[in-house]
Design a protein around this motif. Sequence first.
Motif, mmCIF file in Angstrom:
data_model
loop_
_atom_site.group_PDB
_atom_site.id
_atom_site.type_symbol
_atom_site.label_atom_id
_atom_site.label_comp_id
_atom_site.label_asym_id
_atom_site.label_seq_id
_atom_site.Cartn_x
_atom_site.Cartn_y
_atom_site.Cartn_z
ATOM 1 N N THR A 214 38.481 38.518 30.370
ATOM 2 C CA THR A 214 38.773 39.923 30.088
ATOM 3 C C THR A 214 40.238 40.012 29.689
ATOM 4 O O THR A 214 41.098 39.467 30.365
ATOM 5 C CB THR A 214 38.563 40.769 31.361
ATOM 6 N N THR A 216 43.979 41.059 29.179
ATOM 7 C CA THR A 216 44.960 41.850 29.920
ATOM 8 C C THR A 216 45.301 43.076 29.065
ATOM 9 O O THR A 216 44.994 43.109 27.873
ATOM 10 C CB THR A 216 46.256 41.057 30.161
ATOM 11 N N SER A 217 45.951 44.056 29.681
ATOM 12 C CA SER A 217 46.196 45.279 28.909
ATOM 13 C C SER A 217 47.113 45.001 27.721
ATOM 14 O O SER A 217 46.953 45.567 26.644
ATOM 15 C CB SER A 217 46.778 46.368 29.806
ATOM 16 N N GLU A 218 48.077 44.082 27.904
ATOM 17 C CA GLU A 218 48.965 43.761 26.785
ATOM 18 C C GLU A 218 48.216 43.033 25.677
ATOM 19 O O GLU A 218 48.420 43.302 24.490
ATOM 20 C CB GLU A 218 50.139 42.896 27.269
ATOM 21 N N GLN A 219 47.348 42.103 26.079
ATOM 22 C CA GLN A 219 46.535 41.412 25.075
ATOM 23 C C GLN A 219 45.670 42.423 24.327
ATOM 24 O O GLN A 219 45.563 42.388 23.098
ATOM 25 C CB GLN A 219 45.609 40.380 25.748
ATOM 26 N N SER A 246 50.970 33.590 27.975
ATOM 27 C CA SER A 246 50.566 34.997 27.892
ATOM 28 C C SER A 246 49.201 35.136 27.217
ATOM 29 O O SER A 246 48.703 36.241 27.051
ATOM 30 C CB SER A 246 51.615 35.810 27.127
ATOM 31 N N ASN A 400 54.136 39.660 29.858
ATOM 32 C CA ASN A 400 53.645 39.088 31.108
ATOM 33 C C ASN A 400 52.611 38.008 30.858
ATOM 34 O O ASN A 400 51.849 38.070 29.899
ATOM 35 C CB ASN A 400 53.012 40.187 31.970
ATOM 36 N N ARG A 401 52.595 37.046 31.758
ATOM 37 C CA ARG A 401 51.586 36.010 31.687
ATOM 38 C C ARG A 401 50.242 36.568 32.143
ATOM 39 O O ARG A 401 50.185 37.605 32.807
ATOM 40 C CB ARG A 401 51.982 34.837 32.594
ATOM 41 N N VAL A 402 49.175 35.859 31.773
ATOM 42 C CA VAL A 402 47.852 36.316 32.186
ATOM 43 C C VAL A 402 47.749 36.219 33.704
ATOM 44 O O VAL A 402 48.447 35.422 34.341
ATOM 45 C CB VAL A 402 46.725 35.482 31.533
ATOM 46 N N ASP A 403 46.880 37.048 34.280
ATOM 47 C CA ASP A 403 46.665 37.086 35.724
ATOM 48 C C ASP A 403 47.961 37.342 36.482
ATOM 49 O O ASP A 403 48.098 36.946 37.646
ATOM 50 C CB ASP A 403 46.083 35.746 36.234
ATOM 51 N N ASN A 404 48.914 37.984 35.811
ATOM 52 C CA ASN A 404 50.207 38.271 36.433
ATOM 53 C C ASN A 404 50.897 37.052 37.008
ATOM 54 O O ASN A 404 51.664 37.158 37.957
ATOM 55 C CB ASN A 404 50.049 39.331 37.527
#
Length: 754
Positions: A214, A216-219, A246, A400-404
């Motif tokens: 899924t 991320t919001s930035e992606q 990211s 931000n990287r994925v999964d924070n």
Amino acid sequence: MLQENSSTANLVEVIPLSGFNKALAYAVPATCTATVELGSLVRIPLRGRSELGVVIQLGSGQDIAPEKLKMLYEVVQEYPVLTADLLELYQWAQKYYATTPEAMLEAMIPTAIRRGMKPKTRLYVAMGQTPTQEQWSVLEKRAPKQAELLRFVQQQICAQARAPLLKRMGISASACESLVKKNYLIETQTEEAREAYADDLSQLETIASDTRPTLTSEQALAVDNLHAAISADTFAVRLLHGVTGSGKTEVYLHAVEKVVAEKGGVIFLVPEVALAPQTVGRVRARLEARGVRTVVWHSHLSDGERYDAWKALASGEAHVVVGARSAVFAPVQNLKLVIVDEEHEPSYKQDDNPRYHGRDVAVYRAHLNSAICIVGSATPSLETLYNVERGKYAVDRILNRVDNRKLPRIHLVDMRREGLSGRRKGSPISSLLADHLVDRYEKKEQSILFLNRRGFSTSLLCPDCGFVAECEHCSIPMTYHRTDKTIRCHLCGLEQKAPHSCPKCKASEIRYRGQGTQKIEDVVQRILPRARIVRMDADSMSKKNLYRKILNDFRIGKIDILVGTQMIAKGLDFPNVTLVGLVDADRSLHVEDFRAAERTFQLIVQVSGRAGRGDRAGEVVIQTSTPHAPPIQFARKSDFDGFQLEELEQRREFNYPPFQHLIRHLFRGRNPEKVEFYMEQWTQQVSRHFGDRIVIRGPAPAPIAKIRDEYRYQLWYFVPSAQAVIDSLVALREDFKMDRTVVDQMDVDAMHMS
Ligand code: ADP
Ligand code: ZN
């Protein structure tokens, strides 16, 4: 000889691929009128020989006496070797990169295609007319082998491949042929695709599974913007500026999927396929799961595989190509999207003629096709950042990287202080780095150690008089090879036995200096005697299977610590790596290159990016003797904007790219006086002709002043636009007469400074 009624309508202009460097007019014979197209590869008579050439114009304005006009022989490939957009691209790139028509065409058309490679065909045999009872018995009596073959074929459901069948049954080709003559057997020819991916890339591709995370919001925001840009159906360049880890690849893939769903073509460039197997594997896994064929384009393809890849694209059967620099010229139909991953990588610039920049050509090709170009990086080049600043490119950022996952913590070790008082005084591995390595090893986590250098060179040095063994033909130090106790020049290949004593002062203490990967491996092994340490060096890079095996072993945890140069850093994504050490961060700062700060910043950010890609946070240890150097400080704080601002300011002040274009003009020859003489003459001509339209720097010796006994000098031209001056610069150069022993080359938008 051409018929009298020939009109210009059946003339074409052809650029020969044999050093003619000019378009010539040919007549098209009736047998070819249906197949000759713009961009066709044709065989032509030239200077009494049969040569290959590319049709670059239908019709011709050239005024040729009918009796002089020759007819082309044949069309070599069934598809044009240059599509309409590639022809335009050719016209532009050949001029812009100040190269010859032939060199440009050769770079654009793969060798296998130019050689007239044909599809692999296979002969099949199937049952034809069934013999009568009587005919059978005749056959069985007179030609039992033929009968045996015919019986066998009759019992089969489908046609049989001829060659293996005959071999298996021990039957001669002539026996088969006479059956064909009697119409009992029918032979058919079928085109066959070679196992195009039977190379060792497939091994890694199986690892890549097609999971769909899924976004991320930035992606998701980046994907929305890209989808909107794709729907707009006009040319645009977008920078995807996302920190390491990211999930940029995921964003690219969403863009690719949209384009492919609408039957558009895609070019996906990576800096080097052999170094980016993971990316290539992920792209293919994703697309193939959707039934989309992806063609991989890299330098290890055999001629046959290359042909099949080429044909799949040229025929429109495949729409997606993933490859290195030269894939920018792949004959993709209906091109709608070009992706340039790691756009800052200098390897996109070709180091020899034609010296084109894959990223810039990609942008231009997208422009010709009203397509979208995505350039992506965690550390974009200043050229690209400036294009964003000027509003030429749009930008999507992922901070931000994925999964924070957190960006790794970066420690700086001041090696000067370490050298004076550290616990591990004199060692290339500081106490902080050593402690961290031990800690990771005990926690069963993995580490990577990077050396900041291209080669793996260690040179011979006399501690008494400072003598360094240098190649007698090139102005670089010889490299010490411990395995066979030789010193070698990696430019010209000269090889000598390593001396036991200093050739100059006779001191016997001569030793090698420099921190090769071997040395680091030894030192780390002494710190952690039981750790499994593997070195990636020149050997493992050339043996591609070994390289892949090492990466695989690392992935499955058979290796604790990997030691290598930054060459291996590209695209590595290993979740269990929680420590990255950069042994000598400064090395790239002290080179003669105005991009030194940029490279150092990129290097630190990129190698740091290999840490903490899994669930555990990562740590990075940077060893440096200049901890306060701005690129090191900005990289430590992951302050991209700060670095960009300061570096752009510097470049602006000194009129370096991206504010000016830079053309490097190198002259070389065995006689240094002659080279200098012509350079002086030439420099005067340029300044007379261009005045202040070109700011000249030099002539000066090139950083490597001598290679293979040739002395090298260079000039730099600073110009607001290369496009604006290059034609007249080349024309001026063509009129400038030089001794044949002096050779020159221009490099527009130069990236390689040596
Ligand atoms: P980058 O190229 O930006 O450094 P990658 O594209 O290599 O990052 O992605 C890093 C890792 O994160 C990969 O293993 C990828 O499969 C994974 N990933 C990407 N997007 C997501 C997401 N939305 N959720 C979870 N994992 C993701
Ligand atoms: Zn040499």
